[in-house]
Write a protein that holds these residues in place. Structure first.
Motif, short mmCIF file in Angstrom:
data_model
loop_
_atom_site.label_atom_id
_atom_site.label_comp_id
_atom_site.label_asym_id
_atom_site.label_seq_id
_atom_site.Cartn_x
_atom_site.Cartn_y
_atom_site.Cartn_z
N UNK A 1 0.84 9.54 -12.09
CA UNK A 1 -0.54 9.61 -11.61
C UNK A 1 -0.97 8.30 -10.97
N UNK A 2 -0.60 7.18 -11.58
CA UNK A 2 -0.93 5.88 -11.01
C UNK A 2 -0.29 5.73 -9.64
N UNK A 3 0.94 6.15 -9.49
CA UNK A 3 1.62 6.07 -8.18
C UNK A 3 0.86 6.89 -7.14
N UNK A 4 0.36 8.04 -7.53
CA UNK A 4 -0.39 8.89 -6.60
C UNK A 4 -1.68 8.21 -6.16
N UNK A 5 -2.37 7.57 -7.11
CA UNK A 5 -3.63 6.88 -6.77
C UNK A 5 -3.39 5.78 -5.73
N UNK A 6 -2.32 5.03 -5.88
CA UNK A 6 -2.05 3.97 -4.91
C UNK A 6 -1.53 4.53 -3.59
N UNK A 7 -0.84 5.64 -3.63
CA UNK A 7 -0.46 6.31 -2.38
C UNK A 7 -1.71 6.74 -1.62
N UNK A 8 -2.67 7.28 -2.34
CA UNK A 8 -3.94 7.69 -1.71
C UNK A 8 -4.66 6.48 -1.11
N UNK A 9 -4.58 5.35 -1.79
CA UNK A 9 -5.32 4.16 -1.36
C UNK A 9 -4.85 3.63 -0.01
N UNK A 10 -3.61 3.93 0.37
CA UNK A 10 -3.09 3.45 1.66
C UNK A 10 -2.97 4.58 2.68
N UNK A 11 -3.60 5.71 2.39
CA UNK A 11 -3.39 6.90 3.23
C UNK A 11 -4.39 7.04 4.37
N UNK A 12 -5.41 6.20 4.43
CA UNK A 12 -6.43 6.36 5.46
C UNK A 12 -6.78 5.02 6.08
N UNK A 13 -7.55 5.08 7.16
CA UNK A 13 -8.02 3.86 7.82
C UNK A 13 -9.53 3.72 7.63
N UNK A 14 -10.02 2.47 7.58
CA UNK A 14 -9.31 1.21 7.75
C UNK A 14 -8.42 0.87 6.56
N UNK A 15 -7.17 0.46 6.86
CA UNK A 15 -6.28 -0.04 5.82
C UNK A 15 -6.68 -1.46 5.50
N UNK A 16 -6.62 -1.83 4.22
CA UNK A 16 -7.38 -3.00 3.82
C UNK A 16 -6.71 -3.85 2.75
N UNK A 17 -7.05 -5.14 2.77
CA UNK A 17 -6.87 -5.97 1.59
C UNK A 17 -7.97 -5.55 0.62
N UNK A 18 -7.60 -5.39 -0.63
CA UNK A 18 -8.61 -4.98 -1.61
C UNK A 18 -8.22 -5.52 -2.98
N UNK A 19 -9.22 -5.89 -3.75
CA UNK A 19 -8.99 -6.23 -5.15
C UNK A 19 -8.74 -4.95 -5.92
N UNK A 20 -7.75 -4.94 -6.77
CA UNK A 20 -7.52 -3.83 -7.69
C UNK A 20 -7.98 -4.28 -9.06
N UNK A 21 -8.84 -3.48 -9.67
CA UNK A 21 -9.38 -3.81 -10.99
C UNK A 21 -8.97 -2.72 -11.98
N UNK A 22 -8.00 -3.01 -12.83
CA UNK A 22 -7.61 -2.06 -13.87
C UNK A 22 -8.67 -2.10 -14.96
N UNK A 23 -9.15 -0.92 -15.33
CA UNK A 23 -10.28 -0.83 -16.23
C UNK A 23 -10.07 0.30 -17.21
N UNK A 24 -11.12 0.65 -17.95
CA UNK A 24 -11.02 1.70 -18.95
C UNK A 24 -12.41 2.19 -19.35
N UNK A 25 -12.61 2.46 -20.66
CA UNK A 25 -11.88 2.06 -21.83
C UNK A 25 -11.41 0.61 -21.81
N UNK A 26 -10.41 0.36 -22.61
CA UNK A 26 -9.76 -0.95 -22.64
C UNK A 26 -8.37 -0.80 -22.02
#
Length: 616
Positions: A193-218
């Motif tokens: 599922x995590x792999x799919x989320x990151x695949x989605x993140x690069x699937x559209x434009x504008x393609x971008x530098x972005x901060x990734x914030x792993x969150x939760x829960x903890x």
């Protein structure tokens, strides 16, 4: 002599700038480039979509009761996702000024009127709106990622992509925007599922530098935390962060080192004050020992921490200046402070009107509380800016680097949702000076827009930016030993953070080790159902990556999407989780964390800065 020379250079820059203006107006504007990552040519001011601002104005909002009923109907199987997506409980709302406050007022035919305070300082509210930068590119090719009806993100790159690894937590806090440890199910992402989320993140434009914030829960409780970090890093995401209560980092220096090795760049550490009293609502018995130990272990692993402060009126808003002073004293470990006025979602979703009025903390109040609680000259109307100002610097970086594979880190949050104040810190004396004291940041950003709109090419653009920097720098008001040359170096470091890339980005981003540093005190005001404004969400800078696409953080938590997503893909019931995997220890009701060794608490001293006494 050096200061006199700096004064002469700055005065000369003003004269040269004035002489160049007639020439610049006569010459036709050039054309901005069309980078590969962008859906089109870089945008000039007039081409940008305008952000909805102004008082009074009409907007669309939510009826909190209708929204809750719509979510509950879906969870009972009486409504499908499509119906919820199209109508999550929308009502018309008005934003107006009354009684020296900016209010949102709305009424539902079934549930009656609702009112909430957006600001108790109308002049500040209007100033932030007047400084708003226009919208970023409209998203292209994002139909499967941004498909959430009126809650859909329509433009922008986002500045933080939030990945909720689990809804489990090892604390029982109040407030809690997601009601952790009070739900009947576990929602936890698997590696695929995590792999799919990151695949989605690069699937559209504008393609971008972005901060990734792993969150939760903890998020540190997730068994795939390190694997998720490594995978994100392998896909070219270098700005990797975690939002955490810090328990795992405090318990084990090895955990911090392994996180760094897996690709973690920085830590957002929950910290609502610098005393046990200001954090008693978190339920942890030795809160400050845990935070100090976490800071120590994180720094030892060559990472820096941003203090993440939830602000509740009447609870900890009188201790915010202490947090800033603590950050300044520990600048070798702390990158900055992010204040987040409480949002009434999750555990506080059904808050009474009386308690909501008492605990509500408008974003503008932060600037005035910090002014009152600080020993240096920190002025709300001079020293604070909307976070979308960062977008102006990102745009400059895009113009100067048209061959970049990815767009710069571009923030286009609505000015009512995010503000920041840049502070210059002398690491030797711990002197704090807001940058607008000696540098006209507002006019500098206006110059940058004029320069980039003219599109004179990289060489001329760089020369004009340097000229603008010099003409707005006042050496007579700058700290001793700090001149325009040092300021230029600091800005170069900031630009790298915005636009830099590469596998070694994390190391280079933290490589600057000069006497003077910039520390940003920022604030994000996430919406709840009571102050919900659809107009502010379509360019959300904080999307949450989910199995249902990327959803703005406010929409995810305030309009019911979290419950919908977690209901659709719950991992297992909580009872089954406990039966098969055991119970996670929860630190609540004063329970203390058994740290691997004593923290340096015994060596912590009280330091007096101005009129305040704080922890060192």
């Amino acid at each position: 002599m050096a200061i006199s020379k700096a004064d002469s250079v700055c005065r000369a820059a003003k004269v040269i700038w004035k002489l160049l203006q007639p020439i610049n107006k006569v010459l036709p504007q050039g054309k901005l480039p069309s980078p590969r990552w962008a859906p089109g040519t870089l945008l000039k001011r007039k081409q940008r979509g305008q952000i909805e601002t102004g008082v009074p104005r009409r907007t669309l909002s939510l009826c909190p009761d209708c929204n809750r009923e719509a979510v509950e109907a879906l969870l009972r199987g009486e409504r499908d996702v499509a119906a919820f997506r199209d109508n999550p409980g929308i009502v018309e709302a008005e934003i107006l000024e009354e009684g020296k406050r900016i209010l949102m007022r709305k009424s539902c035919q079934r549930h009656g009127p609702f009112e909430d305070t957006l600001s108790n300082h109308p002049d500040f509210f209007r100033r932030m709106e007047s400084l708003a930068f226009g919208r970023d590119f409209a998203c292209v090719g994002d139909g499967q990622v941004h498909n959430h009806g009126p809650n859909s993100i329509r433009s922008g790159r986002g500045s933080y992509l939030i990945v909720d690894l689990t809804n489990r937590c090892n604390m029982m806090c109040s407030p809690c925007f997601m009601d952790a440890n009070a739900l009947s199910y576990v929602h936890e992402l698997g590696f695929e599922q995590v792999k799919t989320l990151f695949d989605n993140a690069v699937s559209f434009r504008p393609q971008r530098e972005i901060n990734v914030l792993f969150s939760g829960g903890e998020p540190t409780l997730s068994p795939i935390f390190f694997a998720a970090l490594r995978h994100a890093k392998s896909m070219g995401f270098h700005r990797l962060h975690v939002a955490t209560n810090g328990l795992r980092f405090a318990e084990s220096a090895e955990f911090a080192a392994e996180a760094k090795a897996a690709g973690l760049h920085g830590v957002y550490l929950q910290c609502d004050g610098v005393s046990e009293e200001k954090n008693r609502h978190r339920g942890l018995g030795n809160y400050m020992d845990v935070k100090l130990k976490a800071l120590e272990n994180i720094a030892a692993s060559r990472m820096r921490t941003t203090l993440q402060v939830t602000v509740v009126n009447g609870l900890n808003n009188d201790g915010l200046g202490d947090v800033v002073r603590f950050a300044v004293r520990n600048l070798d470990k702390i990158h900055g402070v992010l204040f987040q006025p409480v949002m009434f979602t999750g555990r506080d979703e059904r808050i009474s009107p009386e308690e909501r009025y008492a605990r509500r903390y408008p974003l503008s109040q932060l600037a005035y509380d910090l002014e009152e609680q600080s020993a240096f000259d920190w002025q709300p109307l001079r020293d604070w800016f909307p976070v979308s100002t960062y977008g102006i610097f990102a745009h400059l970086c895009d113009v100067l680097n048209p061959q970049a594979e990815l767009g710069s880190l571009f923030v286009d949050s609505h000015p009512n949702q995010g503000i920041f104040s840049p502070l210059l810190i002398d690491t030797w004396s711990k002197e704090v000076v807001p940058i607008p004291v000696f540098f006209n940041l507002e006019q500098f950003t206006r110059d940058l827009l004029e320069i980039t709109d003219s599109a004179r090419g990289p060489a001329a653009t760089k020369a004009l930016v340097r000229l603008s920097l010099l003409r707005h720098f006042d050496s007579s008001k700058a700290p001793a030993g700090f001149g325009p040359g040092q300021f230029h170096g600091l800005l170069q470091d900031c630009f790298y953070r915005v636009a830099g890339s590469g596998d070694d980005w994390s190391e280079k981003a933290d490589a600057y080790d000069g006497r003077f540093r910039i520390m940003a005190s920022g604030a994000m005001w996430f919406q709840d159902a009571f102050n919900y404004d659809f107009a502010a969400l379509s360019s959300s800078s904080t999307p949450v990556a989910t199995e249902e696409g990327e959803i703005s953080f406010s929409a995810y938590n305030a309009s019911g999407w979290r419950k919908v997503v977690e209901h659709q893909s719950a991992t297992v019931t909580l009872a089954e989780w406990h039966r098969t995997r055991g119970r996670e220890g929860i630190y609540a009701k004063g329970k203390k964390v058994d740290l691997e060794q004593p923290s340096h608490r015994a060596k912590v001293e009280l330091v007096r800065i101005g009129s305040k006494t704080i922890l060192q």
